[in-house]
Write a protein that holds these residues in place. Structure first.
Motif, PDB file in Angstrom:
ATOM      1  N   ILE A 153      -4.947  -0.928  -5.285  1.00  0.00           N
ATOM      2  CA  ILE A 153      -4.956   0.093  -4.234  1.00  0.00           C
ATOM      3  C   ILE A 153      -4.807  -0.559  -2.869  1.00  0.00           C
ATOM      4  CG2 ILE A 153      -6.424   1.776  -3.048  1.00  0.00           C
ATOM      5  CD1 ILE A 153      -7.514   2.596  -5.768  1.00  0.00           C
ATOM      6  N   ARG A 154      -5.492  -1.665  -2.664  1.00  0.00           N
ATOM      7  CA  ARG A 154      -5.396  -2.355  -1.373  1.00  0.00           C
ATOM      8  C   ARG A 154      -3.960  -2.813  -1.112  1.00  0.00           C
ATOM      9  NH1 ARG A 154      -9.393  -7.245   0.309  1.00  0.00           N
ATOM     10  NH2 ARG A 154      -8.301  -8.339  -1.372  1.00  0.00           N
ATOM     11  N   LYS A 155      -3.279  -3.265  -2.155  1.00  0.00           N
ATOM     12  CA  LYS A 155      -1.883  -3.689  -1.981  1.00  0.00           C
ATOM     13  C   LYS A 155      -1.003  -2.511  -1.571  1.00  0.00           C
ATOM     14  CE  LYS A 155       1.958  -6.082  -4.227  1.00  0.00           C
ATOM     15  NZ  LYS A 155       2.947  -5.120  -3.696  1.00  0.00           N
ATOM     16  N   ILE A 156      -1.222  -1.352  -2.185  1.00  0.00           N
ATOM     17  CA  ILE A 156      -0.457  -0.163  -1.812  1.00  0.00           C
ATOM     18  C   ILE A 156      -0.706   0.180  -0.346  1.00  0.00           C
ATOM     19  CG2 ILE A 156      -0.255   2.332  -2.175  1.00  0.00           C
ATOM     20  CD1 ILE A 156      -0.815   1.799  -5.155  1.00  0.00           C
ATOM     21  N   LYS A 172       2.104   0.265   2.673  1.00  0.00           N
ATOM     22  CA  LYS A 172       2.365   1.449   3.487  1.00  0.00           C
ATOM     23  C   LYS A 172       2.140   1.160   4.967  1.00  0.00           C
ATOM     24  CE  LYS A 172       3.748   3.904   0.156  1.00  0.00           C
ATOM     25  NZ  LYS A 172       5.210   4.170   0.059  1.00  0.00           N
ATOM     26  N   GLU A 173       1.199   0.295   5.277  1.00  0.00           N
ATOM     27  CA  GLU A 173       0.997  -0.073   6.678  1.00  0.00           C
ATOM     28  C   GLU A 173       2.202  -0.849   7.206  1.00  0.00           C
ATOM     29  OE1 GLU A 173      -3.740  -0.180   7.567  1.00  0.00           O
ATOM     30  OE2 GLU A 173      -2.859  -2.017   6.754  1.00  0.00           O
ATOM     31  N   VAL A 174       2.797  -1.660   6.354  1.00  0.00           N
ATOM     32  CA  VAL A 174       4.013  -2.371   6.760  1.00  0.00           C
ATOM     33  C   VAL A 174       5.122  -1.361   7.070  1.00  0.00           C
ATOM     34  CG1 VAL A 174       5.851  -3.912   5.974  1.00  0.00           C
ATOM     35  CG2 VAL A 174       3.459  -4.490   5.520  1.00  0.00           C
ATOM     36  N   LEU A 197      -4.361   4.711  11.069  1.00  0.00           N
ATOM     37  CA  LEU A 197      -5.809   4.654  11.275  1.00  0.00           C
ATOM     38  C   LEU A 197      -6.555   4.942   9.975  1.00  0.00           C
ATOM     39  CD1 LEU A 197      -7.967   4.490  13.691  1.00  0.00           C
ATOM     40  CD2 LEU A 197      -8.014   6.979  13.463  1.00  0.00           C
ATOM     41  N   LEU A 198      -6.133   5.966   9.247  1.00  0.00           N
ATOM     42  CA  LEU A 198      -6.802   6.320   7.997  1.00  0.00           C
ATOM     43  C   LEU A 198      -6.570   5.267   6.918  1.00  0.00           C
ATOM     44  CD1 LEU A 198      -6.108  10.148   8.000  1.00  0.00           C
ATOM     45  CD2 LEU A 198      -8.368   9.063   8.035  1.00  0.00           C
ATOM     46  N   LEU A 199      -5.378   4.701   6.879  1.00  0.00           N
ATOM     47  CA  LEU A 199      -5.128   3.614   5.930  1.00  0.00           C
ATOM     48  C   LEU A 199      -6.021   2.420   6.253  1.00  0.00           C
ATOM     49  CD1 LEU A 199      -1.231   3.783   5.666  1.00  0.00           C
ATOM     50  CD2 LEU A 199      -2.891   4.473   3.918  1.00  0.00           C
ATOM     51  N   ASP A 200      -6.193   2.145   7.535  1.00  0.00           N
ATOM     52  CA  ASP A 200      -7.101   1.072   7.946  1.00  0.00           C
ATOM     53  C   ASP A 200      -8.535   1.371   7.515  1.00  0.00           C
ATOM     54  OD1 ASP A 200      -5.572  -0.935   8.983  1.00  0.00           O
ATOM     55  OD2 ASP A 200      -6.102  -0.587  11.082  1.00  0.00           O
ATOM     56  N   ALA A 201      -8.925   2.642   7.594  1.00  0.00           N
ATOM     57  CA  ALA A 201     -10.278   3.026   7.173  1.00  0.00           C
ATOM     58  C   ALA A 201     -10.463   2.774   5.681  1.00  0.00           C
ATOM     59  CB  ALA A 201     -10.535   4.493   7.504  1.00  0.00           C
ATOM     60  N   MET A 202      -9.436   3.078   4.892  1.00  0.00           N
ATOM     61  CA  MET A 202      -9.508   2.816   3.457  1.00  0.00           C
ATOM     62  C   MET A 202      -9.580   1.320   3.187  1.00  0.00           C
ATOM     63  SD  MET A 202      -6.826   5.617   1.882  1.00  0.00           S
ATOM     64  CE  MET A 202      -7.278   5.234   0.184  1.00  0.00           C
ATOM     65  N   ALA A 203      -8.729   0.560   3.877  1.00  0.00           N
ATOM     66  CA  ALA A 203      -8.715  -0.889   3.683  1.00  0.00           C
ATOM     67  C   ALA A 203     -10.050  -1.507   4.087  1.00  0.00           C
ATOM     68  CB  ALA A 203      -7.576  -1.511   4.490  1.00  0.00           C
ATOM     69  N   SER A 244     -12.102   8.863  -1.317  1.00  0.00           N
ATOM     70  CA  SER A 244     -11.731  10.248  -1.605  1.00  0.00           C
ATOM     71  C   SER A 244     -11.610  11.062  -0.326  1.00  0.00           C
ATOM     72  CB  SER A 244     -12.770  10.884  -2.533  1.00  0.00           C
ATOM     73  OG  SER A 244     -12.504  12.265  -2.729  1.00  0.00           O
ATOM     74  N   ARG A 245     -12.560  10.889   0.588  1.00  0.00           N
ATOM     75  CA  ARG A 245     -12.531  11.666   1.835  1.00  0.00           C
ATOM     76  C   ARG A 245     -11.422  11.182   2.766  1.00  0.00           C
ATOM     77  NH1 ARG A 245     -17.983  11.001   0.294  1.00  0.00           N
ATOM     78  NH2 ARG A 245     -18.870  13.011  -0.337  1.00  0.00           N
ATOM     79  N   CYS A 246     -11.155   9.875   2.764  1.00  0.00           N
ATOM     80  CA  CYS A 246     -10.010   9.375   3.531  1.00  0.00           C
ATOM     81  C   CYS A 246      -8.714   9.991   3.009  1.00  0.00           C
ATOM     82  CB  CYS A 246      -9.926   7.851   3.440  1.00  0.00           C
ATOM     83  SG  CYS A 246     -11.135   6.949   4.442  1.00  0.00           S
ATOM     84  N   LEU A 247      -8.573  10.037   1.688  1.00  0.00           N
ATOM     85  CA  LEU A 247      -7.366  10.624   1.100  1.00  0.00           C
ATOM     86  C   LEU A 247      -7.277  12.117   1.397  1.00  0.00           C
ATOM     87  CD1 LEU A 247      -7.212   8.762  -2.331  1.00  0.00           C
ATOM     88  CD2 LEU A 247      -5.516   8.642  -0.490  1.00  0.00           C
ATOM     89  N   GLY A 248      -8.414  12.786   1.485  1.00  0.00           N
ATOM     90  CA  GLY A 248      -8.397  14.199   1.857  1.00  0.00           C
ATOM     91  C   GLY A 248      -7.821  14.398   3.247  1.00  0.00           C
ATOM     92  N   GLN A 249      -8.175  13.504   4.171  1.00  0.00           N
ATOM     93  CA  GLN A 249      -7.636  13.591   5.528  1.00  0.00           C
ATOM     94  C   GLN A 249      -6.153  13.207   5.563  1.00  0.00           C
ATOM     95  OE1 GLN A 249      -9.691  14.859   8.208  1.00  0.00           O
ATOM     96  NE2 GLN A 249     -10.622  15.381   6.241  1.00  0.00           N
TER      97      GLN A 249
END
Length: 205
Positions: free
Chosen positions: A84-87, A91-93, A105-111, A161-166
Motif C-alpha cells: 500500500i505504501r508503494k502505491i 501516486k504522489e509521484v 495531503l491525504l496521501l501524505d496522511a496515509m503514508a 479507512s477514514r483517509c480513503l473516505g476523504q
C-alpha cells in the motif's frame, strides 16, 4: 482479539499545519474532515482522476479489514502495508506538480500513518535494554506482543479507512466519506492522535 487499547498515537502536527497554510481559508466546493480540523478545497480534474484510482486500488485490500489471529497473519499484514505504501508513493509521484493540493495531503496522511505504525512495530522488536525512543519514550513490552500488533493495526486501519473516505469525496465517488471499510467508519478516533498545538491561521493567498 482486540483489546481496545491505543498502543501509540499518530502525530500529524506538521501535516495539519501544512493543511491550514496551503488550503485552509480558501473557498471550495468540497469540505474535507481531518483530525481536529476541516478544510474547504476545490480539487482539480487530475486530482479527481487519481483519487478514483487510489480508492479503486485500495478499497478491497484484505489488510484493511482482516482480523489477524497468529504471527503468520501479522507478517502478511505487514507485507500488504508495504505494498500500500508503494502505491501511495507512486501516486504522489504522479501528483508531483500538485503537491500543494488536497489529494497529495491525504496521501501524505496515509503514508505518515503507515510510517508511524512501522516505527511502533520496530519498537516491538527492540531489545528491552535499548535506550528510550526519541518520540515514543519508554516502551514496556506487553505480556503478549502479538496483542500490541493487533491493537496497533486496529487504529491504523481506522486511520487509513477514514483517509480513503476523504479521498473518495475528492473523487466524487458514492461511498461513505467517514471511512470506506465497513468496520472502520465514523468520526475520527481523536484519542488515537496527538492533539496539535495552536495551528497557524489559514493562508489568505
Amino acid at each position: 482479539m482486540r483489546s481496545g487499547d491505543i498502543p501509540f498515537k499518530f502525530d500529524l502536527t506538521d501535516l495539519l499545519a501544512r493543511a491550514r497554510r496551503q488550503v485552509g481559508g480558501r473557498i471550495g466546493d468540497v469540505t474535507l474532515n481531518l483530525p481536529f480540523i476541516s478544510i474547504a478545497v476545490s480539487p482539480k480534474d487530475r486530482e479527481r482522476t487519481v483519487a478514483r484510482e487510489v480508492v479503486l486500488r485500495l478499497r478491497d485490500r484484505r489488510v484493511l479489514s482482516a482480523w489477524e489471529c497468529c504471527d503468520g497473519c501479522i507478517e502478511r499484514a505487514l507485507t500488504s502495508l508495504m505494498e500500500i505504501r508503494k502505491i501511495i508513493v507512486d501516486k504522489e509521484v504522479e501528483l508531483a506538480e500538485l503537491q500543494d493540493g488536497p489529494l497529495f495531503l491525504l496521501l501524505d496522511a496515509m503514508a505518515a500513518g503507515i510510517r508511524q505504525f512501522m516505527t511502533f512495530e520496530e519498537l516491538l522488536k527492540r531489545d528491552e535494554d535499548a535506550p528510550p525512543h526519541l518520540c515514543f519514550g519508554e516502551f514496556n513490552r506487553p505480556p503478549d506482543v502479538r496483542q500490541a500488533y493487533f491493537d496497533g493495526l486496529e487504529i491504523l486501519r481506522g486511520h487509513l479507512s477514514r483517509c480513503l473516505g476523504q479521498i473518495a469525496l475528492i473523487a466524487g465517488m458514492p461511498m461513505p466519506t467517514d471511512g470506506i471499510v465497513e468496520n472502520y467508519q465514523g468520526p475520527w478516533q481523536l484519542e488515537a492522535y496527538q492533539a496539535p498545538p495552536q495551528l497557524p491561521e489559514p493562508s489568505e493567498d
